[in-house]
Design an enzyme around this catalytic site. Structure first.
Site, mmCIF file in Angstrom:
data_model
loop_
_atom_site.group_PDB
_atom_site.id
_atom_site.type_symbol
_atom_site.label_atom_id
_atom_site.label_comp_id
_atom_site.label_asym_id
_atom_site.label_seq_id
_atom_site.Cartn_x
_atom_site.Cartn_y
_atom_site.Cartn_z
ATOM 1 N N HIS A 247 0.816 -1.203 0.000
ATOM 2 C CA HIS A 247 0.000 0.000 0.000
ATOM 3 C C HIS A 247 0.857 1.264 0.000
ATOM 4 O O HIS A 247 0.552 2.231 -0.675
ATOM 5 C CB HIS A 247 -0.902 -0.039 1.242
ATOM 6 C CG HIS A 247 -1.990 0.986 1.241
ATOM 7 N ND1 HIS A 247 -3.155 0.803 0.541
ATOM 8 C CD2 HIS A 247 -2.075 2.191 1.839
ATOM 9 C CE1 HIS A 247 -3.929 1.867 0.728
ATOM 10 N NE2 HIS A 247 -3.297 2.727 1.505
ATOM 11 N N HIS B 18 -10.581 2.759 -1.017
ATOM 12 C CA HIS B 18 -10.767 2.300 0.354
ATOM 13 C C HIS B 18 -11.548 0.995 0.307
ATOM 14 O O HIS B 18 -12.605 0.855 0.910
ATOM 15 C CB HIS B 18 -11.466 3.371 1.199
ATOM 16 C CG HIS B 18 -10.712 3.685 2.453
ATOM 17 N ND1 HIS B 18 -11.311 3.998 3.647
ATOM 18 C CD2 HIS B 18 -9.381 3.713 2.698
ATOM 19 C CE1 HIS B 18 -10.380 4.216 4.559
ATOM 20 N NE2 HIS B 18 -9.202 4.047 4.014
#
EC number: 6.3.5.3
Lengths: 230, 742
Positions: B46, B92
């Site tokens: 990430h 998200h």
């Protein structure tokens, strides 16, 4: 017309309101901070839309106890004109400046779309740009716009002509099918007894420019200027 | 209980044995727990883009109008009059599956911070959502939570949500995608960057207090889901849009002064990534004193504070003589303000807590030796061309079915929960045009905004699908009259350790790059979300459809010249572009035959550009009353959408061409636009002169004579029937008992 716009923490439609007022008055409205305790010389105080204090506790409940509200109450009691839109309407009911309360929308969802409003009372500082029965369009954007009051109050509002606007269709029909949020009697806006305080849920300030889809909201602001120009 | 730091713990934190060996080499000793936490989040997929970085470098990122490309918190482009548009899209996905409301809400909050941290006032939000099949029992709950979460956050902060897209597909059953985009406006000479500078300058923390929420969120987002996904609920952060609103106002107020040297939001990996990145970019060291960090809970450890992903926090480096000015502003907005550190010349991040040094890491190696993987790729086998396909239902029935299908049905149920007008600058609201149009307050400038991707195309042929996603965004901006400027990309894929997934990624990026180059449409910001797959109890895994979502931004010198898609009476409808009747991967094939088969429609970037430039010029000349690109569902669906939006019928008059009618009407050939104009013949002559295929399809109904949609065969489909079919899906799916009324 000298107008002041109160900004609470979480207010978010103060710029929309300032643009609409400037379009009508040609001058900039004064931004007032919720901690202020004294109002400058004003003809109109506006409580704009938003989520004051995050709508935590209850919409408008904390803002109603902001320091500035003491000054706003005095201003209203002295005959000053006060406009509350959306969260501003909620604050005015919580502050006791307008009767009734605004609950969660009956459908339990946030609503954002254009609605039609039928003008119920003409000739006030706020509605002199319209005639009773006129219908105009305004965007609504709220999760808690379901107007309630006890029966006695509703009867008094009706009897004394203190209902400003009702949700309708484009032709002015008012019934359950034109009620977006469950409001008693399709009430979208109410006046104080002296007709100088108005609260309404929809946003006329967001429809004052043909580019944004129309100027249906303009008569409110133009009318105020005519009524309150010093 | 204090765990011993060893390879086993490193593995739990998501570090491979090789990566852990590298940590040991950099440190020259075993790291502390806090140090291991910092390495693991900074080296997570990430934060480090370790699998994707090598490919991302191939994307075009420059143009004369690009002020800042990838590498800052968001991309920055010149929109004229000394102003800049600052925008980015971010995913998200993982949190939104575990806890849909908070996952989506904090997704909006995070992307807003990326934009206002650069000095921009956010003026529009968009989103790109992918959900599982409507038949999956979990889908309804996830849609409900995600839509409420996006609305709950965006409405409260007072940024209008003006556009987006939604798809349903079983591949997203266990892994929905929530991609949120924010666009903001700043003066070009007041853009704030994140590189720390000035040895001795104070490091300041503002915003919400730090709690234990979201610890290791970035690591969670870097692994696939298993059956224990629900147990990961504590790693989902909780948003407070009210604090975000205060933070926006306080930061923008402070940005009017000269107090800020550098600023960055605390997003994924919170205090760790913000401090490491700011110091790293500025090539300085940073000392942090965690005792000074505003805390929401008692007894937090250094590890917890460094890894917390509590929301609505920012880190700033201030001029030392301006801290009082800054503090006063944050106190006015009732936000925490704390000096928690200093910039140093050590090149290390040193974290102190309760009199102990909890971490001391050299920043250079932490950044430079971050893993970079050239993972093996396997190409996706090309699909055989689709053979002849019969039409079992007829044109009318297919049209009604398509406009009512989950991927085409009216999205009004969703839009009606998003405040799209706050700010008073929304010129074209959701659904009114191919891209949303928002005016820049105080100017005539209009921004055109869209999000686009057709995942089923990408799955069938990632290169074509990647190019198509970029081309469609460009086309949607063009169809409003806007000049497309740049994109932000949100690359959602499965597990990069699988060669076939990495192959999809590589091909999609190369298709995107090709389209970006051909269309002068560079990438200025973006986000990669990998490991979007779910492991079933039997050990098998399901990957999402590869979904490179594109957020496009275009500009109009005068917002008043933008056109929408609503058909009006008494106009000629003209089609620009070639119709070949390509049914492979079409919505028609899926909805009528239940097949996802064949290759996606080819993308001819030269034709795309020629057609788009022609259409834009016609709109600029004021000749076009309405314009709509032809995409999902093909020509007839696009015509029906224009007719429904304008509540205006149209009589189609298209001579038999030899092509099967269903291929003609529902094929998804690319590079096509529908234009409603007064003088269709003049438009066609102009198109032909430019070497562009154009033909008149029919004429809209005369005023006051709303005839419905009349097909060439003479069959008429009433608009009421189309509108009813179009409106039905979302309310029936989401509120089956009907809206609650008193």
């Amino acid at each position: 017309m000298r107008a002041g716009i109160v900004v609470f923490p979480g207010t978010n439609r103060e710029r929309d309101m300032a643009i609409a007022l400037q379009g009508a008055t040609g001058t900039q409205a004064v931004m007032l901070w919720h901690r202020d305790t004294v109002l400058p010389a004003l003809d109109l105080v506006v409580l704009p839309g938003g989520f004051s204090h995050g709508d935590y506790l209850r919409c408008g409940a904390m803002a109603a106890h902001s320091p500035i509200m003491t000054a706003v109450r005095s201003f209203a009691e002295a005959g000053g004109h006060v406009l509350g839109v959306c969260n501003g309407f909620q604050i005015l009911t919580e502050a006791g400046l307008l009767p009734g309360a605004l609950l969660r929308n009956a459908g339990l969802r946030f609503l954002s779309h254009d609605c039609h409003l039928r003008v119920e009372r003409e000739g006030t500082a706020f509605t002199r740009g319209w005639s009773a029965g006129d219908v105009f369009r305004a965007p609504l954007a709220h999760g808690d716009g379901n107007y309630v009051a006890d029966r006695e109050t509703l009867e008094r509002l009706d009897g004394d002509g203190l209902v400003a606007f009702r949700y309708s269709d484009a032709a002015g029909r008012v019934d359950a099918g034109t009620n977006p949020n469950g409001s008693a009697g399709n009430i979208a806006g109410v006046f104080s007894r002296n007709l100088r305080v108005l609260g309404l849920m929809p946003h006329p300030e967001d429809l004052v420019d043909p580019l944004m889809g129309g100027i249906d909201g303009k008569p409110l602001f133009d009318g105020l200027v005519q009524a309150l120009a010093a | 209980m204090i765990r011993q730091v060893d390879q086993a713990l490193a593995r739990e934190f998501g570090l491979t044995p090789d990566e852990y060996q590298n940590v040991l080499a950099i440190m020259g000793r075993a790291p502390s727990l806090t140090e291991l936490g910092i390495f693991s989040v900074m080296w997570s997929e990430h934060c480090s883009y370790k699998s994707s970085r090598a490919f991302l470098r191939t994307l075009p990122t420059t143009a004369p109008w690009v002020i800042h490309g990838p590498g800052e918190n968001a991309g920055v482009v010149d929109i004229g009059e000394g102003l800049a548009a600052i925008f980015k899209m971010e995913s998200h996905n993982h949190p939104s599956f575990i806890e849909p409301y908070q996952g989506a809400a904090t997704g909006v909050g995070g992307i807003l911070r990326d934009v206002f941290t650069m000095g921009a006032r956010p003026i529009a939000n968009l989103n790109a959502l992918r959900f599982g099949s409507p038949d999956n029992p979990a889908t309804r709950r996830i849609v409900d939570g995600v839509v409420r979460g996006i609305g709950g956050y965006g409405n409260c902060v007072g940024v209008p949500t003006v556009g987006g897209e939604v798809n349903f597909h079983p591949a997203y059953d266990g892994n929905p995608l929530v991609n949120a985009m924010t666009v903001g406006i700043a003066r070009q000479d007041r853009i704030f960057l994140s590189a720390a500078a000035g040895i001795g300058n104070p490091v300041v923390y503002v915003g919400s207090r730090t709690g234990r929420d979201g610890i290791h969120g970035a690591t969670m987002a870097s692994a696939e889901f298993d059956e224990d996904a629900q147990a990961k609920r504590p790693t989902v952060q909780v948003g407070d849009p009210f604090v975000e609103k205060l933070l926006i106002e306080a930061c923008l107020e402070l940005m009017q002064t000269d107090a800020i040297v550098a600023i960055q939001d605390m997003g994924a990996a919170g205090l760790t990534s913000s401090s490491v990145e700011m110091a790293g970019k500025g090539a300085v060291g940073i000392d942090l004193d965690l005792d000074a960090v505003p805390q929401r809970e008692r007894g937090m450890t250094a590890y917890e504070m460094m890894l917390s992903e509590s929301q609505e926090r920012m880190l700033m480096v201030l001029r030392p003589d301006r801290t009082e000015v800054a503090q006063a502003i944050f106190e006015k907005w009732e936000l925490d303000f704390a000096i928690i550190g200093t910039l140093t010349d050590t090149g290390h991040i040193v974290v102190r807590h309760k009199g102990r040094v909890e971490a001391d890491i050299p920043l250079g190696p932490l950044a430079e030796q971050a893993p970079l993987y050239h993972r093996p790729t396997a190409p996706t086998p090309l699909r055989e061309p689709l053979g002849p396909v019969s039409d079992p239902v007829g044109i009318e029935a297919a049209l009604v079915r398509l406009v009512g299908s989950p991927d085409c049905a009216s999205r009004a149920w969703i839009w009606d929960q998003y405040d799209s007008t706050v700010g008073g600058q929304t010129v074209r609201r959701p659904g009114a045009a191919d891209a949303a149009i928002v005016r820049v307050e105080g100017t005539r400038i209009g921004l055109a905004l869209t999000t686009d991707c057709t995942p089923r195309y990408v799955a069938a042929d990632a290169r074509t699908g990647g190019a198509q996603a970029v081309a469609e965004a460009w086309r949607n901006l063009t169809a409003t009259g806007a000049r497309p400027l740049a994109i932000t990309d949100n690359l959602n894929f499965g597990n990069p350790e699988k060669p076939e997934v990495m192959g999809q990624f590589a091909d999609a990026v190369s298709g995107m790059a090709e389209a970006c180059l051909a269309l002068d449409f560079p990438v200025v910001s973006g986000n990669v979300s990998l490991y979007n797959e779910t492991r079933a109890p039997d050990g098998s895994t399901v990957s999402i459809l590869p979904t490179p979502a594109i957020g496009g931004l275009g500009v109009l010198e005068d917002a008043a010249t933008a056109v929408g898609l609503a058909l009006a009476p008494d106009l000629d409808l003209v089609l620009i572009g070639e119709t070949a009747g390509h049914l492979g991967q079409s919505l028609w094939l899926r909805e009528v035959h239940g097949l996802e088969d064949g290759p996606p429609p080819p993308v001819d970037l030269v034709a795309e550009r020629r057609h788009g430039d022609f259409v834009r010029a016609r709109i600029a000349a004021g000749e076009v009353a309405a314009c709509h690109d032809v995409s999902d569902g093909g020509l007839l669906v696009a015509i029906a959408e224009m007719a429904m939006a304008g509540d205006t019928g149209i009589a189609l008059d298209v001579p038999q061409s030899g092509m099967a009618p269903h291929a003609y009407w529902f094929g998804e050939d690319q590079g096509r636009y529908l234009l409603a104009v007064r003088d269709g013949d003049a438009l066609i002559r102009a198109a032909h002169a430019a070497g562009i295929t154009a033909r008149k399809l029919g004429q809209s109904a005369r005023s006051g004579r709303n005839t419905g949609l009349i097909l060439s065969s003479g069959a008429t489909i009433s608009l009421a029937r189309l509108l009813a079919a179009h409106a039905r899906f979302f309310p029936e799916f989401m509120d089956p008992a009907g809206p609650v009324k008193r």
